[in-house]
Structures are given as C-alpha cells and as structure tokens.
Design an enzyme around this catalytic site. Structure first.
Site, PDB file in Angstrom:
ATOM      1  N   LYS A 239       6.976  -1.216 -13.453  1.00  0.00           N
ATOM      2  CA  LYS A 239       6.657  -2.409 -14.260  1.00  0.00           C
ATOM      3  C   LYS A 239       5.483  -2.123 -15.191  1.00  0.00           C
ATOM      4  CE  LYS A 239       8.585  -5.482 -10.800  1.00  0.00           C
ATOM      5  NZ  LYS A 239       8.385  -6.224  -9.555  1.00  0.00           N
TER       6      LYS A 239
ATOM      7  N   GLN B  88       3.441  -8.739  -6.291  1.00  0.00           N
ATOM      8  CA  GLN B  88       4.584  -8.021  -5.727  1.00  0.00           C
ATOM      9  C   GLN B  88       4.841  -8.463  -4.280  1.00  0.00           C
ATOM     10  OE1 GLN B  88       6.558  -5.786  -7.473  1.00  0.00           O
ATOM     11  NE2 GLN B  88       7.863  -5.763  -5.663  1.00  0.00           N
TER      12      GLN B  88
ATOM     13  N   ASP C   1       7.549 -14.226 -13.085  1.00  0.00           N
ATOM     14  CA  ASP C   1       8.610 -13.960 -12.100  1.00  0.00           C
ATOM     15  C   ASP C   1       9.542 -15.164 -11.956  1.00  0.00           C
ATOM     16  OD1 ASP C   1       9.056 -11.584 -10.840  1.00  0.00           O
ATOM     17  OD2 ASP C   1       7.547 -11.857  -9.278  1.00  0.00           O
TER      18      ASP C   1
END
Ligand code: NDP
Length: 298
Positions: free
Chosen positions: A53, A97, A120
C-alpha cells in the site's frame, strides 16, 4: 469455448493511471494526497500488505507513510494516534491494518477514524451511506473493485441475478449493497449465501453473475455454475503444493479449471480481484483529498 479472462491487473493499472492524473491535478492546486497506514504488531502477511500500500501510494505521487507500532500497544495509545491523524490536515486517508492484537477492539478503532478520512470504507457512517445510496462516502475497496471489474468488462448488471457467496462486512455485505443500487454497476437482483445457506448450488446455478468470497479453497466447481455466467473469485487461499518451491500455491474459492469451461467471463487468481483492492484504496484517498479541498471529483 473457455471463458474470457477478466484481467484485473490491466484494469487496476488503468485505474492507477487515472489516480496519477488526479494527483497531478491536485498538485497544481498545491495539494499532495496523504495516506497514512497504521500497522500494529509484526504479522508477516499484514506487513506485506502494508508495504504494498505504501509503495503504490508513492508510485501514484501521493505522500504515503506507514506508522509501525509494537504488538503490545494499548488501545488508548492507538486511539490517541488516530486523533492526531484526524487533526492533521496533510493526512487525507487513514487505514489501520487488520487484524489487530487482541487487547484492541477493531470496531472501537474504526469508529474513531473520521468518516471523511476512512478510505477503507469501514466506518458505520460510510457503510450507512453505501446502503442508502449516497455517493459522498467511501466504499470498501474490494467490493468497489469488483464493480469496476464488471463495469469495465462490459458486464450488464441491470436485471441480472447476482449471487454472492459470503456475508462478511468487508466483502459480501457491501458487495450486495452496491449491486442493488439503482445506478451503473447495480440494478441487480441479489442473493447472499453463507455457511447456513441450504443447498448452495441451487442458488449459484441461478446466477448470471456469481461472486465468491468465502475463504474456502476451490469450493465452487463448474457444475455449480450456470452456463454463460460471469464468475468473480474474491478468494485468496494458500494451499499445500509439493511442486512449488514454497510448498504452497495461491488459489481462489472457485475451482478454476472446471469453472472456465462453463462461465462466459471469469477472474483468475492471482491477477483478478487482488490488484483492484489497492487501486481502489488509492482512488478513495484521492477522493478524500479532493473533498477536503473542495475540488471536483473526476
Ligand atoms: P470471512 O471469513 O470474513 O467471511 C467468509 C464468509 O463466507 C462468511 O460469511 C461465511 O459464512 C461464508 N462461508 C464460509 N464457508 C462457507 C461455505 N462452505 N458455504 C457458504 N458460505 C461460506 O472472509 P472475507 O470476506 O474477509 O474474505 C473472503 C475471501 O476473500 C478470503 O479468501 C479472503 O482471503 C479473500 N479476500 C480477498 C481480498 C482481495 O483483495 N482479493 C480482500 C478481502 C478478502 P458465515 O458468515 O456463516 O460464517
């Protein structure tokens, strides 16, 4: 005739190029989109995803940074960091994460991120906007990527029977919410299957569009697929394979060899849905920056 492959790698590259174009437009306004990824602990797979990412955000011309915290980090310390990032105008997107160590409640963490920085798409405000059909929120990257794959491969979802296997909050449920909206990539008639569904095959065999996100290696075989269906395989499973140097191989939730003979279009694993997830994360981050600075979305 075997199914046509839906090339997720190529489609993801197109989206990344669109993102890079938008980043250049923002740069002309003096804005550099900033994505901050927070990694708690030293889980190997998570570290790999986070590295990918950061690399992708930098390649797109964004300010990508990763904050690494020890596995012993307390929930209070993580929430304090999120508050700092919420208040930092140079940070447009925040991603924590998952999974988190057991002393930290993931829902509390997600709710702490400002919805307008939740790239997200997991915050309840963004999930609610998705369900209502408002387009000013953020959609979870994997299902958003699946819609892009369908639309950009010329698959008409309108009136189609769409069957989803899996009801997780990050894939199955948002996938259903997207497919049912009354707009491009939507207007489908949606069925969601899960581990309590009776006779899964009776549902999958009705699907014009079959999306599988169950985390069960090769569970959908060709005989469970309607001839001519479009098959999207979200699954990523590492299964033992003595012929590989690593001793494992990556496979999807669909048994590719039998499915490819029945479907009209199908995503491979790897190279299907996987590359789309990061591409959509970059797109969400650019949108967060555009919205923060009142600049039009492309
Ligand atoms: P979860 O484990 O959170 O959810 C799996 C879902 O599948 C659950 O709803 C479960 O039902 C259902 N399920 C499990 N077994 C069966 C079965 N035998 N029959 C019917 N339904 C079943 O997984 P995720 O949604 O997070 O991920 C799904 C897959 O997608 C995984 O392989 C994951 O690695 C992959 N993935 C890939 C991504 C990518 O970028 N390509 C991103 C995210 C995920 P129940 O709710 O009843 O338990």
């Amino acid at each position: 005739m075997p199914a046509e492959l839906i090339d997720g790698k190529a489609i993801a590259e197109t989206i990344r190029a669109e993102v890079a174009r938008d980043v250049a437009i923002l740069a002309a306004h003096g804005v550099v989109p900033g994505l901050t990824v927070v990694l708690v602990g030293d889980d190997g797979a998570s570290a790999t995803y986070v590295g990918a990412k950061e690399k992708a955000s930098k390649a797109a011309g964004m300010a990508g940074q990763t904050i690494r915290l020890p596995a012993t980090t307390s929930q209070a310390d993580l929430l304090a960091l999120i508050e700092q990032l919420n208040a930092d105008a140079s940070v447009h997107g925040i991603l924590v994460q998952m999974p988190l160590p057991k002393q930290i409640d993931p829902d509390t963490v997600i709710r702490h991120i400002l919805p307008e920085k939740d790239v997200d798409g997991f915050h309840p405000v963004n999930v609610g906007k998705l369900l209502i059909g408002h387009t000013d929120g953020f959609v979870s990257c994997t299902p958003a990527g699946v819609i892009e794959l369908l639309v950009r491969s010329g698959v008409d979802t309108r009136g189609a029977e769409a069957v989803i296997v899996g009801r997780s909050n990050i894939v199955g449920k948002p996938m259903a919410a997207l497919l049912v909206q009354g707009r491009a990539g939507g207007d489908a008639t949606v069925t969601i299957c899960h581990s309590r569904t009776r006779d899964i095959a009776s549902h999958t065999r009705r699907a014009d569009i079959l999306i599988v996100a169950a985390g069960r290696a090769e569970m959908i075989t060709g005989d469970m697929i309607k001839p001519g269906a479009v098959v999207i395989d979200v699954g990523m499973n590492h299964v033992p394979d003595a012929t590989k140097a690593k001793g494992t191989r990556l496979c999807g939730d669909v048994h590719f060899a039998s499915a490819v003979e029945v479907a009209s279009k199908i995503t491979p694993v790897p190279g299907g849905v996987g590359p789309m997830t990061i591409a959509m994360l970059l797109r969400n981050t650019v949108r967060a920056a555009q919205r923060a600075h009142g600049l039009a979305e492309a």
